[in-house]
Motif scaffolding. Structure first.
Motif, PDB file in Angstrom:
ATOM      1  N   LEU A   4     -65.255   0.791   7.926  1.00 59.69           N
ATOM      2  CA  LEU A   4     -66.565   1.350   7.583  1.00 59.69           C
ATOM      3  C   LEU A   4     -66.496   2.805   7.146  1.00 59.69           C
ATOM      4  CD1 LEU A   4     -68.715  -0.109  10.505  1.00 59.69           C
ATOM      5  CD2 LEU A   4     -68.623  -0.912   8.132  1.00 59.69           C
ATOM      6  N   VAL A   5     -65.517   3.531   7.625  1.00 54.19           N
ATOM      7  CA  VAL A   5     -65.411   4.947   7.278  1.00 54.19           C
ATOM      8  C   VAL A   5     -65.014   5.165   5.829  1.00 54.19           C
ATOM      9  CG1 VAL A   5     -64.967   5.746   9.623  1.00 54.19           C
ATOM     10  CG2 VAL A   5     -63.050   5.079   8.154  1.00 54.19           C
ATOM     11  N   ALA A   6     -64.551   4.133   5.150  1.00 57.88           N
ATOM     12  CA  ALA A   6     -64.103   4.285   3.760  1.00 57.88           C
ATOM     13  C   ALA A   6     -65.213   4.847   2.875  1.00 57.88           C
ATOM     14  CB  ALA A   6     -63.613   2.951   3.215  1.00 57.88           C
ATOM     15  N   ASP A   7     -66.447   4.498   3.170  1.00 58.34           N
ATOM     16  CA  ASP A   7     -67.573   4.998   2.362  1.00 58.34           C
ATOM     17  C   ASP A   7     -67.814   6.497   2.538  1.00 58.34           C
ATOM     18  OD1 ASP A   7     -68.014   2.446   1.425  1.00 58.34           O
ATOM     19  OD2 ASP A   7     -69.574   2.004   2.912  1.00 58.34           O
ATOM     20  N   PRO A  10     -63.371  10.755   0.350  1.00 60.13           N
ATOM     21  CA  PRO A  10     -63.170  10.830  -1.103  1.00 60.13           C
ATOM     22  C   PRO A  10     -62.316   9.663  -1.615  1.00 60.13           C
ATOM     23  CG  PRO A  10     -62.573  12.898  -0.037  1.00 60.13           C
ATOM     24  CD  PRO A  10     -62.848  11.920   1.049  1.00 60.13           C
ATOM     25  N   PRO A  11     -62.440   9.349  -2.893  1.00 58.93           N
ATOM     26  CA  PRO A  11     -61.712   8.212  -3.473  1.00 58.93           C
ATOM     27  C   PRO A  11     -60.201   8.228  -3.228  1.00 58.93           C
ATOM     28  CG  PRO A  11     -63.357   8.982  -5.010  1.00 58.93           C
ATOM     29  CD  PRO A  11     -63.352   9.961  -3.866  1.00 58.93           C
ATOM     30  N   LEU A  13     -58.545   9.475  -0.701  1.00 60.89           N
ATOM     31  CA  LEU A  13     -58.293   9.085   0.688  1.00 60.89           C
ATOM     32  C   LEU A  13     -58.632   7.618   0.904  1.00 60.89           C
ATOM     33  CD1 LEU A  13     -59.530  12.141   2.786  1.00 60.89           C
ATOM     34  CD2 LEU A  13     -57.221  11.574   2.027  1.00 60.89           C
ATOM     35  N   ARG A  14     -59.685   7.158   0.250  1.00 57.53           N
ATOM     36  CA  ARG A  14     -60.063   5.742   0.345  1.00 57.53           C
ATOM     37  C   ARG A  14     -58.932   4.863  -0.175  1.00 57.53           C
ATOM     38  NH1 ARG A  14     -64.716   5.402  -2.865  1.00 57.53           N
ATOM     39  NH2 ARG A  14     -65.609   6.831  -1.354  1.00 57.53           N
ATOM     40  N   GLN A  15     -58.290   5.293  -1.250  1.00 54.12           N
ATOM     41  CA  GLN A  15     -57.172   4.542  -1.813  1.00 54.12           C
ATOM     42  C   GLN A  15     -55.998   4.498  -0.834  1.00 54.12           C
ATOM     43  OE1 GLN A  15     -55.727   6.014  -5.570  1.00 54.12           O
ATOM     44  NE2 GLN A  15     -54.447   4.232  -5.905  1.00 54.12           N
ATOM     45  N   LEU A  16     -55.665   5.635  -0.229  1.00 56.30           N
ATOM     46  CA  LEU A  16     -54.602   5.666   0.770  1.00 56.30           C
ATOM     47  C   LEU A  16     -54.939   4.735   1.934  1.00 56.30           C
ATOM     48  CD1 LEU A  16     -52.025   6.814   2.109  1.00 56.30           C
ATOM     49  CD2 LEU A  16     -53.456   8.703   2.979  1.00 56.30           C
ATOM     50  N   LEU A  17     -56.151   4.825   2.428  1.00 52.54           N
ATOM     51  CA  LEU A  17     -56.596   3.981   3.531  1.00 52.54           C
ATOM     52  C   LEU A  17     -56.492   2.502   3.160  1.00 52.54           C
ATOM     53  CD1 LEU A  17     -57.929   3.857   6.353  1.00 52.54           C
ATOM     54  CD2 LEU A  17     -60.141   4.006   5.195  1.00 52.54           C
ATOM     55  N   HIS A  18     -56.978   2.152   1.986  1.00 61.82           N
ATOM     56  CA  HIS A  18     -56.935   0.771   1.518  1.00 61.82           C
ATOM     57  C   HIS A  18     -55.498   0.257   1.429  1.00 61.82           C
ATOM     58  CE1 HIS A  18     -57.891  -2.835  -0.758  1.00 61.82           C
ATOM     59  NE2 HIS A  18     -56.978  -2.466  -1.641  1.00 61.82           N
TER      60      HIS A  18
END
Length: 172
Positions: A4-7, A10-11, A13-18
């Motif tokens: 849920l924190v992905a939203d 920043p993009p 970091l979202r990519q790294l997380l994904h």
């Protein structure tokens, strides 16, 4: 599955997380991972959860606290959590190889590492960093009601995760 924190990040970091979540989920279905010994774990054996007695020159282990995240997991994950806190340069997140070797050798002297644990070590270090990065992102962006803890900086474990992804690490 996207946390849920992905939203809230920043993009980049979202990519790294994904990518890391996807790689960890894939790894969790491998024969190497499923063969890892598991059992009761503390899962948060950071420096601030260990009590010492004695003197500064001759400290003695006094006890462990904060079993909030305790449960059943791989013992390697529990060790990786510990190494990612006790055996790093706190300012940079870089692994202190001397301390990491001392800790993992002492562990190995009590319980020898399996071939699967040796193969899984880098992924365990990454999983431990990911777990605390996500936890700190949640505490920062989605604090729970009546939470009394001050959120820790999520950037610390983002940095640790990035560093663990750079190269393989070995057990003694």
């Amino acid at each position: 599955t996207e946390p849920l924190v992905a939203d809230h990040i920043p993009p980049a970091l979202r990519q790294l997380l994904h990518h890391e979540v996807r790689e960890q989920l894939a790894y969790a279905s491998t024969p190497t991972f499923t063969a890892l010994p598991h059992g009761p774990v503390h899962a948060d054996l950071f420096r601030n959860n260990v009590l010492f007695d004695g003197t500064e020159q001759a400290p003695r282990l006094g006890g462990f606290i904060d079993f909030y995240f305790g449960g059943v997991d791989t013992w390697l994950f529990d060790l990786a959590v510990t190494v990612n806190d006790w055996c790093i340069d706190l300012a940079t997140g870089e692994l202190d190889e001397t301390r990491a070797l001392a800790l993992t050798r002492a562990y190995h002297d009590v319980r020898a590492f399996s071939n699967e644990e040796r193969a899984a070590w880098t992924m365990a270090l990454r999983a431990a960093a990911l777990r605390f990065w996500i936890s700190r992102l949640y505490d920062y962006y989605l604090p729970r009601e009546a939470e009394t803890l001050t959120p820790h900086d999520p950037a610390h474990f983002e940095r640790v995760l990035r560093l663990r992804r750079l190269h393989d690490h070995a057990l003694p």
